[in-house]
Design an enzyme around this catalytic site. Structure first.
Site, PDB file in Angstrom:
ATOM      1  N   LYS A  23       2.709   2.281   2.554  1.00 38.44           N
ATOM      2  CA  LYS A  23       2.443   2.878   4.051  1.00 38.44           C
ATOM      3  C   LYS A  23       3.510   1.986   4.928  1.00 38.44           C
ATOM      4  CE  LYS A  23      -2.074   4.292   4.895  1.00 38.44           C
ATOM      5  NZ  LYS A  23      -3.091   4.349   6.149  1.00 38.44           N
TER       6      LYS A  23
ATOM      7  N   LYS B 265       0.724  -0.997  -0.028  1.00 40.71           N
ATOM      8  CA  LYS B 265       0.115  -0.004  -0.094  1.00 40.71           C
ATOM      9  C   LYS B 265       0.834   1.106   0.065  1.00 40.71           C
ATOM     10  CE  LYS B 265      -2.856  -0.145   3.501  1.00 40.71           C
ATOM     11  NZ  LYS B 265      -4.007  -0.348   4.535  1.00 40.71           N
TER      12      LYS B 265
HETATM   13  N1  C2G Z   1     -10.442   7.106   9.437  1.00 39.16           N
HETATM   14  C1  C2G Z   1     -11.164   8.174   9.651  1.00 39.16           C
HETATM   15  N2  C2G Z   1     -10.833   9.583  10.126  1.00 39.16           N
HETATM   16  C2  C2G Z   1      -9.351   9.734  10.376  1.00 39.16           C
HETATM   17  C3  C2G Z   1      -8.529   8.725   9.769  1.00 39.16           C
HETATM   18  C4  C2G Z   1      -9.026   7.534   9.550  1.00 39.16           C
HETATM   19  O1  C2G Z   1     -12.373   8.051   9.496  1.00 39.16           O
HETATM   20  N3  C2G Z   1      -9.195  10.799  10.620  1.00 39.16           N
HETATM   21  C5  C2G Z   1     -10.884   5.851   8.953  1.00 39.16           C
HETATM   22  C6  C2G Z   1     -10.381   5.397   7.388  1.00 39.16           C
HETATM   23  O2  C2G Z   1     -11.225   6.240   6.603  1.00 39.16           O
HETATM   24  C7  C2G Z   1     -10.750   4.116   7.592  1.00 39.16           C
HETATM   25  C8  C2G Z   1     -10.115   3.614   9.080  1.00 39.16           C
HETATM   26  O3  C2G Z   1     -10.400   4.908   9.667  1.00 39.16           O
HETATM   27  O4  C2G Z   1     -11.756   3.589   7.258  1.00 39.16           O
HETATM   28  C9  C2G Z   1      -8.683   3.089   9.057  1.00 39.16           C
HETATM   29  O5  C2G Z   1      -7.716   4.166   8.444  1.00 39.16           O
HETATM   30  P1  C2G Z   1      -6.652   3.774   7.927  1.00 39.16           P
HETATM   31  O6  C2G Z   1      -5.617   2.890   9.102  1.00 39.16           O
HETATM   32  O7  C2G Z   1      -5.659   4.886   7.242  1.00 39.16           O
HETATM   33  O8  C2G Z   1      -6.825   2.545   6.798  1.00 39.16           O
HETATM   34  P2  C2G Z   1      -6.054   2.402   5.353  1.00 39.16           P
HETATM   35  O9  C2G Z   1      -4.580   2.162   5.856  1.00 39.16           O
HETATM   36  O10 C2G Z   1      -6.473   3.427   4.352  1.00 39.16           O
HETATM   37  O11 C2G Z   1      -6.370   1.089   5.056  1.00 39.16           O
HETATM   38  O12 C2G Z   1      -8.041  -2.070   1.912  1.00 39.16           O
HETATM   39  C10 C2G Z   1      -8.286  -1.062   2.456  1.00 39.16           C
HETATM   40  C11 C2G Z   1      -7.224  -0.594   3.466  1.00 39.16           C
HETATM   41  O13 C2G Z   1      -6.609  -1.664   4.201  1.00 39.16           O
HETATM   42  C12 C2G Z   1      -7.549   0.747   4.189  1.00 39.16           C
END
Ligand code: C2G
Length: 128
Positions: free
Chosen positions: A46, A44
């Site tokens: 990350k 990803k």
């Molecule tokens: N989130 C949120 N508000 C934030 C940060 C994150 O609502 N300020 C939500 C994201 O939209 C997501 C969840 O928290 O629904 C997890 O966020 P991340 O850990 O950043 O997820 P990500 O790495 O984008 O992984 O296949 C899909 C991915 O694995 C999503």
């Protein structure tokens, strides 16, 4: 019983994550979370501050989460939705439209992200 699924890295766990999990869980009766492994995070583009095991320990303590399983690929979602008999796929609107192809299997809902908080913000402040 309405079964929900969501995915994420949940690094440096914060209010935005908690709010997402709470809103997701309140859409039904059971919430499964696909937690990105450290290897999948590399795919990803990350890098998480906390390891998969630590991130999992934190998620285990969240009362809205009923099941945690590893997210290791982009392609696994169809199989997960079928395996866990999922009714609603929920994720933040930073992913809007990205998972619409799953809509033949279940409802897809993109929830608004919490403003003013992110793992990147926390990590940047830690480095200062
Ligand atoms: N989130 C949120 N508000 C934030 C940060 C994150 O609502 N300020 C939500 C994201 O939209 C997501 C969840 O928290 O629904 C997890 O966020 P991340 O850990 O950043 O997820 P990500 O790495 O984008 O992984 O296949 C899909 C991915 O694995 C999503």
């Amino acid at each position: 019983m309405t079964r929900i699924i969501t995915y994420g890295t949940f690094d440096t766990f914060h209010w935005g994550h908690m709010s997402m999990l709470q809103r997701a869980r309140e859409m039904g009766d059971w919430l499964a979370v696909g937690l990105s492994t450290d290897e999948f995070n590399k795919i990803k583009g990350k890098h998480s501050h906390f390891s998969y095991e630590r991130r999992m320990e934190i998620l285990r303590g969240v009362k809205y989460v009923d099941l945690i399983f590893p997210e290791t690929s982009w392609e696994q979602k169809r199989a997960d939705i079928i395996k866990y008999n999922i009714d609603i796929f929920v994720i933040g609107d930073d992913w809007r439209g990205k998972f619409d192809d799953l809509s033949d299997l279940c409802r897809i809902i993109y929830l608004p992200r919490s403003a003013d908080i992110s793992s990147t913000l926390i990590k940047n402040s830690l480095q200062k």
